[in-house]
Design a protein around this motif. Structure first.
Motif, PDB file in Angstrom:
ATOM      1  N   ASN A 160     -11.648 -35.174 -16.007  1.00 36.23           N
ATOM      2  CA  ASN A 160     -12.773 -36.088 -15.800  1.00 36.23           C
ATOM      3  C   ASN A 160     -14.077 -35.298 -15.894  1.00 36.23           C
ATOM      4  OD1 ASN A 160     -13.307 -34.949 -13.092  1.00 36.23           O
ATOM      5  ND2 ASN A 160     -11.409 -36.019 -12.519  1.00 36.23           N
ATOM      6  N   GLU A 161     -15.174 -36.005 -15.802  1.00 33.71           N
ATOM      7  CA  GLU A 161     -16.492 -35.395 -15.973  1.00 33.71           C
ATOM      8  C   GLU A 161     -16.803 -34.385 -14.869  1.00 33.71           C
ATOM      9  OE1 GLU A 161     -21.173 -36.803 -16.331  1.00 33.71           O
ATOM     10  OE2 GLU A 161     -19.544 -38.278 -16.460  1.00 33.71           O
ATOM     11  N   ASP A 162     -16.402 -34.695 -13.647  1.00 34.58           N
ATOM     12  CA  ASP A 162     -16.668 -33.773 -12.535  1.00 34.58           C
ATOM     13  C   ASP A 162     -15.964 -32.442 -12.753  1.00 34.58           C
ATOM     14  OD1 ASP A 162     -18.260 -35.604 -11.239  1.00 34.58           O
ATOM     15  OD2 ASP A 162     -16.666 -36.354  -9.939  1.00 34.58           O
ATOM     16  N   GLU A 163     -14.702 -32.491 -13.203  1.00 36.75           N
ATOM     17  CA  GLU A 163     -13.978 -31.249 -13.474  1.00 36.75           C
ATOM     18  C   GLU A 163     -14.622 -30.479 -14.616  1.00 36.75           C
ATOM     19  OE1 GLU A 163      -9.472 -32.415 -11.939  1.00 36.75           O
ATOM     20  OE2 GLU A 163      -9.809 -31.896 -14.033  1.00 36.75           O
ATOM     21  N   LEU A 164     -15.093 -31.197 -15.626  1.00 37.91           N
ATOM     22  CA  LEU A 164     -15.775 -30.542 -16.746  1.00 37.91           C
ATOM     23  C   LEU A 164     -17.006 -29.785 -16.250  1.00 37.91           C
ATOM     24  CD1 LEU A 164     -16.304 -30.001 -19.751  1.00 37.91           C
ATOM     25  CD2 LEU A 164     -17.429 -32.240 -19.877  1.00 37.91           C
ATOM     26  N   GLN A 165     -17.803 -30.419 -15.424  1.00 36.78           N
ATOM     27  CA  GLN A 165     -19.001 -29.766 -14.893  1.00 36.78           C
ATOM     28  C   GLN A 165     -18.633 -28.564 -14.021  1.00 36.78           C
ATOM     29  OE1 GLN A 165     -21.559 -32.388 -12.665  1.00 36.78           O
ATOM     30  NE2 GLN A 165     -23.274 -30.939 -12.655  1.00 36.78           N
ATOM     31  N   GLU A 166     -17.568 -28.703 -13.264  1.00 35.01           N
ATOM     32  CA  GLU A 166     -17.100 -27.605 -12.405  1.00 35.01           C
ATOM     33  C   GLU A 166     -16.670 -26.399 -13.250  1.00 35.01           C
ATOM     34  OE1 GLU A 166     -13.251 -26.739  -9.502  1.00 35.01           O
ATOM     35  OE2 GLU A 166     -13.910 -28.810  -9.810  1.00 35.01           O
TER      36      GLU A 166
ATOM     37  N   LEU B  14     -27.370 -39.795 -24.558  1.00 38.89           N
ATOM     38  CA  LEU B  14     -26.446 -38.683 -24.347  1.00 38.89           C
ATOM     39  C   LEU B  14     -26.566 -38.189 -22.912  1.00 38.89           C
ATOM     40  CD1 LEU B  14     -26.961 -36.430 -27.527  1.00 38.89           C
ATOM     41  CD2 LEU B  14     -24.966 -37.848 -26.995  1.00 38.89           C
ATOM     42  N   LYS B  15     -25.426 -37.910 -22.324  1.00 36.91           N
ATOM     43  CA  LYS B  15     -25.393 -37.181 -21.058  1.00 36.91           C
ATOM     44  C   LYS B  15     -24.859 -35.791 -21.386  1.00 36.91           C
ATOM     45  CE  LYS B  15     -23.920 -37.635 -16.232  1.00 36.91           C
ATOM     46  NZ  LYS B  15     -23.094 -38.452 -15.300  1.00 36.91           N
ATOM     47  N   VAL B  16     -25.662 -34.780 -21.093  1.00 36.62           N
ATOM     48  CA  VAL B  16     -25.367 -33.411 -21.520  1.00 36.62           C
ATOM     49  C   VAL B  16     -25.245 -32.507 -20.308  1.00 36.62           C
ATOM     50  CG1 VAL B  16     -26.138 -31.479 -22.946  1.00 36.62           C
ATOM     51  CG2 VAL B  16     -26.713 -33.821 -23.625  1.00 36.62           C
ATOM     52  N   ILE B  17     -24.154 -31.764 -20.248  1.00 31.93           N
ATOM     53  CA  ILE B  17     -24.023 -30.716 -19.236  1.00 31.93           C
ATOM     54  C   ILE B  17     -24.479 -29.415 -19.875  1.00 31.93           C
ATOM     55  CG2 ILE B  17     -22.497 -29.510 -17.638  1.00 31.93           C
ATOM     56  CD1 ILE B  17     -20.618 -31.932 -17.772  1.00 31.93           C
ATOM     57  N   LEU B  18     -25.534 -28.836 -19.338  1.00 31.08           N
ATOM     58  CA  LEU B  18     -26.083 -27.594 -19.886  1.00 31.08           C
ATOM     59  C   LEU B  18     -25.189 -26.419 -19.517  1.00 31.08           C
ATOM     60  CD1 LEU B  18     -29.887 -28.169 -19.187  1.00 31.08           C
ATOM     61  CD2 LEU B  18     -28.614 -28.567 -21.305  1.00 31.08           C
ATOM     62  N   PRO B  19     -25.331 -25.286 -20.189  1.00 29.37           N
ATOM     63  CA  PRO B  19     -24.442 -24.143 -19.950  1.00 29.37           C
ATOM     64  C   PRO B  19     -24.428 -23.638 -18.500  1.00 29.37           C
ATOM     65  CG  PRO B  19     -25.567 -23.854 -22.027  1.00 29.37           C
ATOM     66  CD  PRO B  19     -26.182 -25.056 -21.382  1.00 29.37           C
ATOM     67  N   ASN B  20     -25.481 -23.911 -17.725  1.00 27.93           N
ATOM     68  CA  ASN B  20     -25.493 -23.486 -16.320  1.00 27.93           C
ATOM     69  C   ASN B  20     -24.936 -24.550 -15.379  1.00 27.93           C
ATOM     70  OD1 ASN B  20     -27.507 -25.388 -16.280  1.00 27.93           O
ATOM     71  ND2 ASN B  20     -29.114 -24.036 -15.489  1.00 27.93           N
ATOM     72  N   GLY B  21     -24.460 -25.669 -15.946  1.00 24.95           N
ATOM     73  CA  GLY B  21     -23.860 -26.728 -15.140  1.00 24.95           C
ATOM     74  C   GLY B  21     -24.810 -27.855 -14.774  1.00 24.95           C
ATOM     75  N   GLU B  22     -26.097 -27.700 -15.026  1.00 24.04           N
ATOM     76  CA  GLU B  22     -27.034 -28.784 -14.745  1.00 24.04           C
ATOM     77  C   GLU B  22     -26.887 -29.892 -15.783  1.00 24.04           C
ATOM     78  OE1 GLU B  22     -31.009 -28.163 -13.323  1.00 24.04           O
ATOM     79  OE2 GLU B  22     -30.699 -25.984 -13.231  1.00 24.04           O
TER      80      GLU B  22
ATOM     81  N   VAL C 186     -23.030 -29.579 -23.504  1.00 22.95           N
ATOM     82  CA  VAL C 186     -21.739 -30.245 -23.683  1.00 22.95           C
ATOM     83  C   VAL C 186     -21.917 -31.736 -23.407  1.00 22.95           C
ATOM     84  CG1 VAL C 186     -19.345 -30.364 -22.899  1.00 22.95           C
ATOM     85  CG2 VAL C 186     -20.549 -28.152 -22.956  1.00 22.95           C
ATOM     86  N   PHE C 187     -21.514 -32.569 -24.355  1.00 23.13           N
ATOM     87  CA  PHE C 187     -21.629 -34.015 -24.168  1.00 23.13           C
ATOM     88  C   PHE C 187     -20.527 -34.501 -23.225  1.00 23.13           C
ATOM     89  CE2 PHE C 187     -22.843 -33.528 -28.836  1.00 23.13           C
ATOM     90  CZ  PHE C 187     -24.169 -33.296 -28.538  1.00 23.13           C
ATOM     91  N   SER C 188     -20.917 -35.159 -22.152  1.00 23.57           N
ATOM     92  CA  SER C 188     -19.917 -35.747 -21.253  1.00 23.57           C
ATOM     93  C   SER C 188     -19.879 -37.263 -21.369  1.00 23.57           C
ATOM     94  CB  SER C 188     -20.191 -35.347 -19.802  1.00 23.57           C
ATOM     95  OG  SER C 188     -21.452 -35.822 -19.375  1.00 23.57           O
ATOM     96  N   GLU C 189     -20.931 -37.851 -21.932  1.00 19.69           N
ATOM     97  CA  GLU C 189     -20.982 -39.302 -22.131  1.00 19.69           C
ATOM     98  C   GLU C 189     -21.908 -39.596 -23.305  1.00 19.69           C
ATOM     99  OE1 GLU C 189     -21.060 -42.164 -18.670  1.00 19.69           O
ATOM    100  OE2 GLU C 189     -23.064 -42.566 -19.518  1.00 19.69           O
ATOM    101  N   ILE C 190     -21.513 -40.562 -24.118  1.00 22.64           N
ATOM    102  CA  ILE C 190     -22.261 -40.898 -25.339  1.00 22.64           C
ATOM    103  C   ILE C 190     -22.408 -42.412 -25.414  1.00 22.64           C
ATOM    104  CG2 ILE C 190     -22.248 -40.787 -27.864  1.00 22.64           C
ATOM    105  CD1 ILE C 190     -20.269 -38.376 -27.555  1.00 22.64           C
TER     106      ILE C 190
END
Length: 481
Positions: free
Chosen positions: A30-36, A146-154, A219-223
């Motif tokens: 899921n998205e939370d695990e991806l961000q983690e 786009l919902k993007v998770i940046l390389p630092n997790g933000e 990283v795209f988490s939602e489009i």
């Protein structure tokens, strides 16, 4: 989440057959695990590469070290909004999955990349396009949020039309209220179909920087995508030629009439050369024996215009094709399915060479200015002439963008293929073209990317990456050395 540390080889290749390396594969559910996972990689100084469906042709989703993150479990369609013609999805929803879902609502997603099993996240990452791009344009034209998770997790949320560059500046604000600013220079060639580097132009929309960034900025988490009502009637035609000059004259006629006064207004014009048809003859023995080239056409139409449209097409076909009576026509759903099988059979046949016979595919993805397309093709055809390894030239002639593919099986063939690859790209660049029109640069095309842009421009794009990826951990060796 799933973490793999052995049996990784299936994750270390894409369709180019380029073999990468990684110590582990993370599979978030899921998205939370991806961000983690992304935050963990950043805090641990681990390089990480993203993978969707693995159908890319430039090793962009192939890791070079440390960690691969597979998005295979993030494959859900979250919601559809038919009133506003929007659909929200996770990044590993495939084109095939999306099309099947939208059929129930009588909608469709216009961009039509060849690989139906490719992921939409990958399509956005490379700004993929396909046969219908002639009428509708590439992926970029249909990405609205786009919902993007940046390389630092933000997390960064982007919506088309909400953040436009002003006075050479773009400013982004993350959900944590971190402000990121970049200088915007006009470096991107918009005169030809282009997927070579970051989209940086005057007055650009912030969302467009990430579309086509090849998994190097975030990283795209939602489009969210724009969708359209499915057309009620479509005509399909496959027209055969034994002479390229006649084919090109025919193409020039139907291509030049794309305006409101035109008699024909195709949404698709695709090209197949002799070796492409030879790949297809085993599956389609009814291809005319005298056919050396083909053009595939599709057009949307109103039922009351059907007879006139057919008459217009066959008048033009009869003027230029030496075998007009052999033209294939598709009007019904069943006939269009056969045409779709024809279209997808070529990439399927070439994929067999890669997967089953161990060949490596080199796919040249150059686009040139339309007035120079014929010159480009004839020069490339001369380079390919007499080539003993499997090869084919086909694709989006209406965008002045042809796929030129070679398949080598040993070291000697690789040396030859590399020389031809370099020569064809140089021909394209000399004509004002671009290295990649839709596949992206990845790792395989970096040397030509550096040939296309000068050192100052490369360093400018690197500075953009460093602004978003301060430790240079994401998408290691994609685009840049």
């Amino acid at each position: 989440m799933i973490i793999k540390t052995d049996f990784l080889e299936s994750y270390l290749k894409d369709e180019s057959n380029y073999l990468g390396k990684a110590n582990s594969v993370y599979i978030p559910e899921n998205e939370d695990e991806l961000q983690e996972i992304i935050s963990h990689c950043f805090n641990s100084d681990l390089h990480f590469t993203m993978r969707g469906a693995g159908t890319g042709l430039t090793a962009g989703s192939t890791p070079d070290k440390d960690v691969l993150i597979s998005l295979e479990k993030l494959n859900k369609i979250k919601k559809i909004d038919t009133e506003n013609e929007r659909i929200t999805i996770e990044p590993c929803v495939t084109l095939e999955q999306l099309d099947t879902y939208l059929k129930e609502y009588e909608y469709f997603y216009p961009p039509n990349p060849t690989e139906s099993k490719s992921s939409l996240g990958g399509n956005v990452a490379t700004n993929a396009s396909g046969s219908r791009s002639f009428k509708y344009g590439p992926t970029r034209n249909f990405v609205t949020k786009l919902k993007v998770i940046l390389p630092n997790g933000e997390v960064l949320k982007l919506e088309r039309g909400k953040n436009i560059a002003k006075n050479g500046k773009l400013t982004f604000n993350t959900e944590n209220n971190t402000q990121i600013s970049i200088d915007v220079k006009n470096i991107f060639n918009t005169n030809v179909k282009n997927a070579s580097g970051y989209y940086l132009t005057e007055n650009m929309d912030a969302i467009d920087l990430f579309i086509g960034s090849e998994g190097t900025l975030g990283v795209f988490s939602e489009i969210e995508l724009k969708i359209l009502k499915r057309p009620q009637h479509i005509i399909g035609l496959i027209v055969w030629f034994n002479n390229f000059d006649k084919l090109y004259d025919f193409f020039s006629i139907i291509n030049s009439k794309i305006n409101k006064y035109s008699e024909v207004q195709p949404r698709i014009i695709e090209f197949y050369n002799t070796t492409s048809l030879n790949f297809l003859r085993a599956t389609f023995p009814q291809i005319p024996e005298t056919a050396n080239y083909a053009i595939w056409i599709e057009e949307e139409y109103n039922k009351e215009d059907e007879d006139k449209l057919l008459e217009n097409y066959f008048n033009i076909i009869s003027e230029f094709s030496n075998i007009p009576d052999e033209t294939w026509t598709a009007m019904s759903e069943e006939e269009h399915k056969k045409f779709a099988t024809f279209r997808h059979s070529l990439p399927e046949k070439t994929t067999e060479l890669v997967r089953q016979l161990g060949h490596t595919k080199l796919s040249i993805d150059v686009a040139v200015p339309m007035p120079l397309l014929k010159e480009y093709y004839l020069k490339v055809e001369e380079v390919f002439k007499g080539l003993e390894m499997p090869s084919c030239i086909y694709g989006h002639i209406s965008s002045a963008h042809l796929h030129c593919d070679m398949f080598y099986s040993n070291a000697q063939e690789k040396v030859l293929a590399d020389k031809i690859y370099s020569k064809v790209i140089s021909i394209g660049l000399d004509l004002g073209g671009v290295v990649s029109a839709e596949h992206g640069i990845g790792k395989i095309k970096r040397q030509f990317f550096y040939q296309m842009y000068d050192e100052e421009t490369i360093n400018y794009m690197k500075s953009i990456k460093s602004t978003f990826d301060t430790k240079n951990l994401l998408g290691n060796n994609n685009l840049f050395y």
